[in-house]
Design a protein around this motif. Structure first.
Motif, mmCIF file in Angstrom:
data_model
loop_
_atom_site.group_PDB
_atom_site.id
_atom_site.type_symbol
_atom_site.label_atom_id
_atom_site.label_comp_id
_atom_site.label_asym_id
_atom_site.label_seq_id
_atom_site.Cartn_x
_atom_site.Cartn_y
_atom_site.Cartn_z
ATOM 1 N N LEU A 203 -27.773 -5.097 65.054
ATOM 2 C CA LEU A 203 -26.708 -4.464 64.262
ATOM 3 C C LEU A 203 -25.891 -3.507 65.124
ATOM 4 C CD1 LEU A 203 -28.597 -3.754 60.918
ATOM 5 C CD2 LEU A 203 -26.581 -5.217 61.178
ATOM 6 N N GLY A 204 -26.576 -2.741 65.966
ATOM 7 C CA GLY A 204 -25.879 -1.814 66.856
ATOM 8 C C GLY A 204 -24.978 -2.532 67.843
ATOM 9 N N GLU A 205 -25.429 -3.672 68.340
ATOM 10 C CA GLU A 205 -24.616 -4.450 69.270
ATOM 11 C C GLU A 205 -23.375 -5.012 68.578
ATOM 12 O OE1 GLU A 205 -25.208 -5.530 72.956
ATOM 13 O OE2 GLU A 205 -25.569 -3.456 72.389
ATOM 14 N N MET A 206 -23.537 -5.467 67.353
ATOM 15 C CA MET A 206 -22.373 -5.968 66.608
ATOM 16 C C MET A 206 -21.358 -4.852 66.367
ATOM 17 S SD MET A 206 -23.875 -8.604 63.748
ATOM 18 C CE MET A 206 -24.223 -10.318 64.184
ATOM 19 N N LYS A 241 -35.829 -5.096 50.612
ATOM 20 C CA LYS A 241 -35.077 -4.524 49.479
ATOM 21 C C LYS A 241 -33.967 -3.591 49.985
ATOM 22 C CE LYS A 241 -38.742 -5.109 46.058
ATOM 23 N NZ LYS A 241 -39.444 -6.133 46.882
ATOM 24 N N THR A 242 -33.204 -4.123 50.951
ATOM 25 C CA THR A 242 -32.042 -3.433 51.506
ATOM 26 C C THR A 242 -30.799 -4.273 51.218
ATOM 27 O OG1 THR A 242 -32.498 -4.508 53.639
ATOM 28 C CG2 THR A 242 -33.368 -2.280 53.323
ATOM 29 N N ASN A 243 -29.659 -3.838 51.726
ATOM 30 C CA ASN A 243 -28.429 -4.620 51.533
ATOM 31 C C ASN A 243 -27.519 -4.441 52.739
ATOM 32 O OD1 ASN A 243 -26.484 -6.247 50.417
ATOM 33 N ND2 ASN A 243 -25.619 -4.655 49.115
ATOM 34 N N ASN A 244 -27.967 -4.971 53.877
ATOM 35 C CA ASN A 244 -27.165 -4.908 55.093
ATOM 36 C C ASN A 244 -26.169 -6.048 55.202
ATOM 37 O OD1 ASN A 244 -28.295 -2.581 56.596
ATOM 38 N ND2 ASN A 244 -30.196 -3.760 56.510
ATOM 39 N N VAL A 245 -26.569 -7.241 54.749
ATOM 40 C CA VAL A 245 -25.789 -8.431 55.064
ATOM 41 C C VAL A 245 -24.419 -8.417 54.381
ATOM 42 C CG1 VAL A 245 -26.602 -9.968 53.202
ATOM 43 C CG2 VAL A 245 -25.991 -10.903 55.442
#
Length: 564
Positions: A203-206, A241-245
């Protein structure tokens, strides 16, 4: 201490309450694996079970593991193939796939697979033509760039976590990389990650690249390589139970819209160079096909809408039941005739005219690429996901007639071959990625397979409650052709056979069965009954397996749990 107990053998009185045989056609709704599908799974098992350092037919074109048929791509695709086979075809055969995926991930963590990165991290003219001197290198294959490895590993462990609700790769040091060249360096270096810390790096690279994606090699962002972590984010959201996408897709789509979209001139974008700020569209069908095969998970509108136009010229119906893949020069010659003369792309006259045009363009034969790409494998995966049934079957008929299907220790693969096409223009090229992994993926996938898994990934609660069969492993020498729990019938269906004709004893366990009375049927005939009194009871059924298919049905009858 385990609280599970063995299911009880029922009395002879209960035995009489079951019909002596299953109704005709009982098995018709449970499609077994074909010989070829079972052979692909066994080939994956055979390769994953080789002694460390032995890679056999996985040997790639480039000895440095830098090209697109490298070990990492083969292992990852075998894992994805195993995932779609488990989810769509053998959902109750949990232990088989859990063991297989563990072995594939273990191979993925070997230095043979990721050690290429130390040299690649220096950068070079091939990926950054404006570079003046090499960068200071690093061995850690995760910490920066290298999404062509880290993205695949993230999806492998995220897929495993989703399918089995097993968080072993999120434990401290769940992913360990040991950098220990014998005669180089100041000593062993060890890099430790977990599933979640690996995702945080990606995620950090993106984010660092403005959400166009993470770099594969220094300075280069490939669209295809960023599809795999996007799918992984979805699976991890469900498990954690997260919502990153959701936000990732919004930012990713907006970033590419600013560059003119990730599909261009009828094809998917191949790569973007960061320092030069240049976008390169795919010159052939390979990268486009590979991208669409997995982008369909989250963007089916683009993947489906573009298929027919992209396939034109590249895929030709040459016989009523066979589809040929054309080389890029041949495909573009056909596409020109279609565009300029409204020609039928499958007509023999069109093929003849395009063939003559290519011969005039290349009188000495088609130019040889230093390292051909595994185009056939990319196309096979693509067609399995978004193509029509007739095109897919035609492509599989081609691979079996022209590309030397080979059986080794019960496993099916297609050995490497450097020939481009035969005199009739039939595709002949085969590479380790395609022959070991991609064709197997295509055969084990179902239409919209990635999309269906995206829409309905298995939750932790579903996995914990689902009835399943344990103590099955391809290492036993037994192939599993069916492994399905039918909730409507309260029936577990298992079909097995040995791959080499020998007789084997296995002891599968039946777990999470609803409480009740069960009849045990072998090839349709009642042989015994069992009682499951508690939800955590385990039923063990010793089976003698031979080359003849044995189908075992564990079927609940009309007795309700309240009668127990």
């Amino acid at each position: 201490m385990s609280t599970t107990t063995q299911a009880e053998t029922a009395s002879s009185v209960t035995l009489k309450a079951f019909p002596e045989s299953l109704e005709p056609g009982f098995l018709s709704r449970y499609q077994p694996l074909s010989k070829e599908q079972a052979g692909h799974l066994r080939h994956f098992h055979n390769l994953a079970s080789q002694r460390d350092g032995i890679w056999g037919v996985m040997g790639a074109q480039d000895p440095g593991q830098e090209w697109v048929d490298a070990y990492r791509y083969q292992l990852a695709t075998m894992a994805y193939a195993s995932g779609v086979a488990h989810y769509h075809r053998l959902p109750a055969a949990r232990s088989l796939f859990k063991t297989l995926l563990q072995k594939l991930i273990a191979k993925m963590l070997k230095r043979d697979v990721w050690g290429y990165w130390f040299l690649t991290s220096h950068s070079g003219k091939a990926v950054d033509p404006d570079i003046k001197e090499l960068r200071k290198p690093w061995a850690d294959p995760i910490v920066k760039e290298n999404i062509m490895y880290s993205g695949h590993l993230l999806l492998m462990v995220s897929l495993y976590t989703m399918l089995f609700n097993d968080d072993r790769y999120n434990e401290e040091g769940g992913l360990v990389f040991v950098w220990n060249p014998v005669f180089w360096g100041m000593g062993t270096e060890i890099f430790k990650y977990t599933r979640q810390s690996l995702q945080e790096v990606v995620l950090g690279e993106m984010e660092r690249q403005g959400w166009l994606g993470a770099c594969c090699e220094p300075n280069m962002i490939f669209v295809i390589c960023n599809q795999f972590p996007i799918i992984a984010f979805r699976y991890n959201d469900i498990h954690d139970k997260t919502n990153n996408v959701e936000s990732v897709i919004i930012k990713y789509s907006e970033a590419w819209a600013a560059k003119g979209s990730y599909h261009k001139d009828g094809m998917m974008v191949d790569w973007y160079t960061v320092r030069q700020d240049e976008v390169k569209a795919s010159g052939g069908i390979g990268s486009t096909a590979w991208t669409a095969a997995y982008m369909n998970a989250w963007n089916p509108e683009v993947a489906h809408r573009t298929f027919e136009a992209q396939a034109t010229g590249f895929l030709t119906q040459v016989e009523t039941d066979r589809v040929n893949l054309n080389t890029a020069p041949m495909a573009y010659a056909i596409r020109k005739l279609v565009k300029e003369e409204n020609a039928d792309p499958n007509a023999p006259s069109t093929i003849a005219a395009a063939t003559e045009a290519v011969r005039r363009q290349f009188p000495n034969g088609l130019p040889k690429a230093p390292y051909p790409s595994p185009t056939f494998g990319y196309v096979a995966m693509w067609v399995s996901e978004v193509g029509t049934e007739s095109i897919f079957n035609g492509l599989m008929n081609h691979v079996d007639r022209y590309l030397n299907p080979t059986w080794q220790n019960g496993g099916l693969y297609y050995p490497a071959n450097d020939e481009d096409v035969d005199e009739q223009g039939n595709w002949k090229t085969m590479d380790p990625f395609t022959g070991n992994a991609a064709v197997g993926y295509a055969r084990l996938n179902v239409p919209d397979g990635q999309r269906k898994m995206w829409l309905d990934p298995w939750t932790s609660e579903k996995v914990e409650k689902a009835p399943y069969i344990g103590n099955l492993d391809l290492g036993s020498g037994v192939d599993i052709l069916r492994g399905v729990w039918d909730e409507e019938r309260n029936a577990m269906v298992l079909t097995v056979r040995t791959w080499n004709g020998s007789a084997k004893q296995i002891r599968p366990t039946y777990n999470n069965l609803p409480t009740g009375y069960y009849g045990i049927y072998h090839n349709g005939n009642l042989v015994e009954t069992r009682i499951v009194r508690r939800s955590r009871d385990v039923m063990e059924l010793p089976l003698q397996v031979t080359a003849d298919e044995l189908t075992v049905v564990v079927l609940a009858n009309k007795y309700s749990s309240s009668r127990l």
